[in-house]
Write a protein that holds these residues in place. Structure first.
Motif, PDB file in Angstrom:
ATOM      1  N   GLU A   7     -69.144  43.367  44.110  1.00 31.80           N
ATOM      2  CA  GLU A   7     -70.205  43.306  45.467  1.00 31.80           C
ATOM      3  C   GLU A   7     -69.831  42.239  46.240  1.00 31.80           C
ATOM      4  N   LEU A   8     -69.551  41.224  45.548  1.00 35.83           N
ATOM      5  CA  LEU A   8     -69.145  39.891  46.150  1.00 35.83           C
ATOM      6  C   LEU A   8     -67.666  40.109  47.004  1.00 35.83           C
ATOM      7  N   GLN A   9     -66.817  40.689  46.240  1.00 39.09           N
ATOM      8  CA  GLN A   9     -65.722  41.016  46.795  1.00 39.09           C
ATOM      9  C   GLN A   9     -65.679  41.766  48.267  1.00 39.09           C
ATOM     10  N   LYS A  10     -66.699  42.898  48.156  1.00 36.91           N
ATOM     11  CA  LYS A  10     -66.886  43.684  49.182  1.00 36.91           C
ATOM     12  C   LYS A  10     -67.435  43.014  50.344  1.00 36.91           C
ATOM     13  N   SER A  11     -68.377  42.071  49.982  1.00 38.89           N
ATOM     14  CA  SER A  11     -68.941  41.077  51.056  1.00 38.89           C
ATOM     15  C   SER A  11     -68.000  40.090  51.800  1.00 38.89           C
ATOM     16  N   VAL A  12     -67.163  39.764  50.928  1.00 39.49           N
ATOM     17  CA  VAL A  12     -65.885  38.757  51.517  1.00 39.49           C
ATOM     18  C   VAL A  12     -65.199  39.825  52.266  1.00 39.49           C
ATOM     19  N   PHE A  13     -64.614  40.999  51.740  1.00 36.65           N
ATOM     20  CA  PHE A  13     -63.646  41.740  52.570  1.00 36.65           C
ATOM     21  C   PHE A  13     -64.468  42.131  54.177  1.00 36.65           C
ATOM     22  N   ALA A  14     -65.636  42.576  53.928  1.00 38.63           N
ATOM     23  CA  ALA A  14     -66.357  42.721  55.199  1.00 38.63           C
ATOM     24  C   ALA A  14     -66.220  41.680  56.163  1.00 38.63           C
ATOM     25  N   LYS A  15     -66.521  40.493  55.668  1.00 41.25           N
ATOM     26  CA  LYS A  15     -66.517  39.415  56.486  1.00 41.25           C
ATOM     27  C   LYS A  15     -65.003  38.904  57.126  1.00 41.25           C
ATOM     28  N   LEU A  16     -64.053  39.015  56.426  1.00 43.78           N
ATOM     29  CA  LEU A  16     -62.717  38.945  56.865  1.00 43.78           C
ATOM     30  C   LEU A  16     -62.251  40.208  57.897  1.00 43.78           C
ATOM     31  N   VAL A  17     -62.866  41.515  57.683  1.00 42.33           N
ATOM     32  CA  VAL A  17     -62.699  42.274  58.496  1.00 42.33           C
ATOM     33  C   VAL A  17     -63.073  42.190  59.789  1.00 42.33           C
ATOM     34  N   ALA A  18     -64.398  41.897  59.812  1.00 43.33           N
ATOM     35  CA  ALA A  18     -65.236  41.763  60.970  1.00 43.33           C
ATOM     36  C   ALA A  18     -64.638  40.807  61.962  1.00 43.33           C
ATOM     37  N   ALA A  19     -64.078  39.842  61.230  1.00 45.30           N
ATOM     38  CA  ALA A  19     -63.574  38.303  61.943  1.00 45.30           C
ATOM     39  C   ALA A  19     -62.470  38.657  62.931  1.00 45.30           C
ATOM     40  N   SER A  20     -61.822  40.245  62.690  1.00 47.21           N
ATOM     41  CA  SER A  20     -60.683  40.347  63.542  1.00 47.21           C
ATOM     42  C   SER A  20     -59.911  39.023  63.830  1.00 47.21           C
ATOM     43  N   ILE A  21     -59.073  38.647  63.026  1.00 42.89           N
ATOM     44  CA  ILE A  21     -58.285  37.536  62.817  1.00 42.89           C
ATOM     45  C   ILE A  21     -57.124  37.606  63.786  1.00 42.89           C
ATOM     46  N   THR A  22     -57.366  37.452  65.176  1.00 44.49           N
ATOM     47  CA  THR A  22     -56.428  37.477  66.128  1.00 44.49           C
ATOM     48  C   THR A  22     -56.311  36.305  67.066  1.00 44.49           C
ATOM     49  N   GLU A  23     -57.312  35.440  66.880  1.00 46.45           N
ATOM     50  CA  GLU A  23     -57.629  34.466  67.728  1.00 46.45           C
ATOM     51  C   GLU A  23     -56.693  33.291  67.471  1.00 46.45           C
ATOM     52  N   ASP A  27     -49.282  36.976  66.228  1.00 46.91           N
ATOM     53  CA  ASP A  27     -49.738  38.267  66.173  1.00 46.91           C
ATOM     54  C   ASP A  27     -50.748  38.452  65.181  1.00 46.91           C
ATOM     55  N   ALA A  28     -51.546  39.438  65.539  1.00 48.61           N
ATOM     56  CA  ALA A  28     -52.900  39.752  64.836  1.00 48.61           C
ATOM     57  C   ALA A  28     -52.433  40.056  63.333  1.00 48.61           C
ATOM     58  N   ILE A  29     -53.283  39.830  62.210  1.00 43.51           N
ATOM     59  CA  ILE A  29     -52.865  40.215  61.112  1.00 43.51           C
ATOM     60  C   ILE A  29     -52.803  41.676  61.009  1.00 43.51           C
ATOM     61  N   THR A  30     -51.919  42.104  60.099  1.00 44.07           N
ATOM     62  CA  THR A  30     -51.859  43.406  60.011  1.00 44.07           C
ATOM     63  C   THR A  30     -52.962  44.368  58.969  1.00 44.07           C
ATOM     64  N   GLY A  31     -53.856  43.454  58.382  1.00 45.57           N
ATOM     65  CA  GLY A  31     -54.802  44.084  57.392  1.00 45.57           C
ATOM     66  C   GLY A  31     -55.034  42.853  56.532  1.00 45.57           C
ATOM     67  N   ARG A  79     -47.240  27.255  61.528  1.00 43.23           N
ATOM     68  CA  ARG A  79     -48.092  27.518  62.462  1.00 43.23           C
ATOM     69  C   ARG A  79     -49.034  28.799  62.255  1.00 43.23           C
ATOM     70  N   ASP A  80     -48.276  29.982  61.778  1.00 40.39           N
ATOM     71  CA  ASP A  80     -49.185  31.350  61.633  1.00 40.39           C
ATOM     72  C   ASP A  80     -50.042  31.150  60.586  1.00 40.39           C
ATOM     73  N   ILE A  81     -49.637  30.649  59.322  1.00 39.30           N
ATOM     74  CA  ILE A  81     -50.344  30.199  58.052  1.00 39.30           C
ATOM     75  C   ILE A  81     -51.503  29.361  58.327  1.00 39.30           C
ATOM     76  N   LYS A  82     -51.362  28.301  59.097  1.00 38.20           N
ATOM     77  CA  LYS A  82     -52.406  27.425  59.377  1.00 38.20           C
ATOM     78  C   LYS A  82     -53.374  27.980  60.246  1.00 38.20           C
ATOM     79  N   GLU A  83     -52.987  28.367  61.225  1.00 33.79           N
ATOM     80  CA  GLU A  83     -53.912  29.208  62.310  1.00 33.79           C
ATOM     81  C   GLU A  83     -54.711  30.358  61.582  1.00 33.79           C
ATOM     82  N   ILE A  84     -54.052  31.236  60.754  1.00 34.72           N
ATOM     83  CA  ILE A  84     -54.857  32.178  60.215  1.00 34.72           C
ATOM     84  C   ILE A  84     -55.770  31.609  59.011  1.00 34.72           C
ATOM     85  N   MET A  85     -55.336  30.622  58.395  1.00 32.62           N
ATOM     86  CA  MET A  85     -56.204  29.757  57.483  1.00 32.62           C
ATOM     87  C   MET A  85     -57.216  29.198  58.207  1.00 32.62           C
TER      88      MET A  85
END
Length: 136
Positions: A7-23, A27-31, A79-85
């Motif tokens: 249940e914790l993993q599902k909540s973390v997954f939902a937060k990461l997906v909702a974050a739309s890590i593109t900012e 390039d945007a992450i692929t998943g 750059r990519d790694i640190k900005e995604i982090m």
């Protein structure tokens, strides 16, 4: 009394997906994955290994989870790694969580590192978060 691990993993997954890590500049992450499909393009985020420790008190049940989040990129340089982090940190650290069957969740960033894989191209970011989950 429950562990609440999935249940914790599902909540973390939902937060990461909702974050739309593109900012970020790349390039945007692929998943976001817990099992990366073959031939997945870079960059992407993986919900990795977890440990859980019972830290219950006399009349209250708690578990401390250590979650590993992995970031993979083939951008030349960090750059990519640190900005995604940065985006993962903003999405997960000290935000409100709902975990089915739990009455309280506290998740904090503990550690991170960046690595270059043996091919000299692939970058690997490792982040660790500590979650304390209390049972209902």
């Amino acid at each position: 009394m429950a562990l609440h691990s999935f249940e914790l993993q599902k909540s973390v997954f939902a937060k990461l997906v909702a974050a739309s890590i593109t900012e970020y500049a790349g390039d945007a992450i692929t998943g976001v994955f817990d099992d990366v499909p073959t031939d997945t393009a870079y960059p992407y985020v993986v919900i990795g290994d977890e440990t859980a420790t019972n830290i219950s008190a006399k009349d209250k049940y708690f578990h401390e989870h250590t979650l590993t989040i992995l970031i993979w990129s083939q951008y030349r340089g960090n750059r990519d790694i640190k900005e995604i982090m940065e985006q993962v940190y903003a999405a997960l650290n000290d935000v409100s969580y709902t975990v089915s069957g739990a009455s309280g969740v506290n998740l904090k960033h503990e550690f991170q590192t960046t690595l270059t894989e043996g091919d000299g191209i692939t970058r690997h970011g490792v982040m660790r978060f500590r979650a304390v989950v209390s049972d209902n």
